[in-house]
Design an enzyme around this catalytic site. Structure first.
Site, PDB file in Angstrom:
ATOM      1  N   PRO A   2      34.952  42.134  30.731  1.00  0.00           N
ATOM      2  CA  PRO A   2      34.961  41.320  31.954  1.00  0.00           C
ATOM      3  C   PRO A   2      34.276  42.049  33.115  1.00  0.00           C
ATOM      4  O   PRO A   2      34.475  43.246  33.301  1.00  0.00           O
ATOM      5  CB  PRO A   2      36.448  41.119  32.248  1.00  0.00           C
ATOM      6  CG  PRO A   2      37.142  41.416  30.968  1.00  0.00           C
ATOM      7  CD  PRO A   2      36.291  42.403  30.235  1.00  0.00           C
ATOM      8  N   GLU A   3      33.450  41.325  33.854  1.00  0.00           N
ATOM      9  CA  GLU A   3      32.793  41.868  35.042  1.00  0.00           C
ATOM     10  C   GLU A   3      33.371  41.158  36.270  1.00  0.00           C
ATOM     11  O   GLU A   3      34.321  40.389  36.150  1.00  0.00           O
ATOM     12  CB  GLU A   3      31.270  41.661  34.938  1.00  0.00           C
ATOM     13  CG  GLU A   3      30.668  42.321  33.703  1.00  0.00           C
ATOM     14  CD  GLU A   3      29.163  42.106  33.581  1.00  0.00           C
ATOM     15  OE1 GLU A   3      28.484  42.010  34.614  1.00  0.00           O
ATOM     16  OE2 GLU A   3      28.670  42.035  32.444  1.00  0.00           O
ATOM     17  N   HIS A  92      49.890  40.768  20.220  1.00  0.00           N
ATOM     18  CA  HIS A  92      49.017  41.462  21.166  1.00  0.00           C
ATOM     19  C   HIS A  92      49.531  41.371  22.602  1.00  0.00           C
ATOM     20  O   HIS A  92      48.858  41.796  23.529  1.00  0.00           O
ATOM     21  CB  HIS A  92      47.597  40.903  21.082  1.00  0.00           C
ATOM     22  CG  HIS A  92      46.979  41.074  19.728  1.00  0.00           C
ATOM     23  ND1 HIS A  92      46.769  42.314  19.169  1.00  0.00           N
ATOM     24  CD2 HIS A  92      46.559  40.169  18.817  1.00  0.00           C
ATOM     25  CE1 HIS A  92      46.235  42.166  17.968  1.00  0.00           C
ATOM     26  NE2 HIS A  92      46.105  40.874  17.728  1.00  0.00           N
TER      27      HIS A  92
END
Ligand SMILES: [Zn+2]
Length: 274
Positions: A2-3, A92
């Site tokens: 992710p940016e 998760h």
């Protein structure tokens, strides 16, 4: 990974969904990357209220009551999901915060590189100082002059690597720098001190524009990015260069080339990016 636009998407959603909610219970299933250790992590969070959620670079900042802050980094695959109380965590899901209004916040991270760190507000200020993040490209204070000043701190470096340096510009990563360089017609291997003022201005303009457009599209889900309601972003449909090696450049029809720079795949047009 992710940016800025993906992290900004998550932050905006968290802020509208869970700001002002109290943390009533905390479950930790995998906490080795978190801080402090599990017992204090839980006891510090329980009873706090999430005042607001903010972002600096790619870091998510949960401002809590009692002058405390929790910072989170998604790294490769970290995700926050907001669920109603009856939803059960999967294998998760590493941390569950049970909140007011029958809401739950899940911290989910398949690859386990992400982290949650709780600090006092004073400690977190120091932590950010040590990170030495560069200017935020979505703020009005990020002008072409500021961008040029930041670039010139690395004047002998190549532009592609420099844009990934979080101390030069915060939040830009491998997708948006590849796209912005193509839009500005700049070759990724150009050395900073060969760039003209007009090239720097054009690159600045495209970086800012593409980040805003991607935030408006809830980010890019070329990989497995999901927002807090498990929805994909849509900006991957707008990408012109990233992931398009061996296809023709939409501008000049030359076939895109892919090279590796510091281990990162970099796609560009060998003809119209100079
Ligand atoms: Zn081209």
């Amino acid at each position: 990974m992710p940016e800025l636009p993906e992290v900004e998407t998550v932050v905006r959603q968290l802020n509208s969904a869970i700001a002002n909610l109290k943390i009533n219970d905390v479950q930790v299933y995998f906490g080795i990357r978190n801080q402090p250790e599990q017992k204090s992590f839980i006891s510090t969070l329980v009873g706090k209220t999430i005042l607001k959620v903010e972002r600096r670079a790619k870091v998510i900042i949960f401002r809590l009551s009692d002058d405390m802050t929790m910072v989170a980094h998604l790294k490769m695959s970290g995700k926050f999901f907001i669920h109603l109380a009856e939803v059960k965590p999967d294998k998760h899901t590493h941390v569950v915060l049970r909140l007011d209004n029958d809401k739950q916040l899940f911290w989910h991270d398949v690859r386990k590189f992400g982290y949650l760190k709780i600090m006092t507000n004073l400690e977190v200020d120091d932590w950010f100082l040590n990170k030495n993040f560069g200017p935020e490209p979505l703020l009005d204070t990020f002008t072409p002059a500021v961008f040029k000043r930041q670039l010139l701190t690395r004047k002998n470096a190549k532009i592609k690597n420099t844009l990934l340096d979080q101390s030069v510009v915060a939040g830009v990563g491998n997708i948006y720098d590849i796209e912005a360089l193509w839009l500005a017609k700049i070759h990724p291997l150009r050395v900073i001190n060969t760039l003209t003022d007009s090239e720097i201005e054009l690159l600045h303009q495209h970086i800012v524009a593409i980040l805003h457009k991607s935030v408006a599209a809830n980010g890019t889900s070329s990989d497995d990015f999901l927002d807090t309601s498990k929805k994909r972003g849509t900006f991957q449909d707008e990408l012109k260069v990233y992931g398009k090696e061996n296809t023709p450049c939409p501008r000049c029809a030359t076939i895109f080339t892919k090279i590796k720079l510091n281990g990162r795949g970099t796609v560009f047009c060998p003809s119209c990016q100079i």
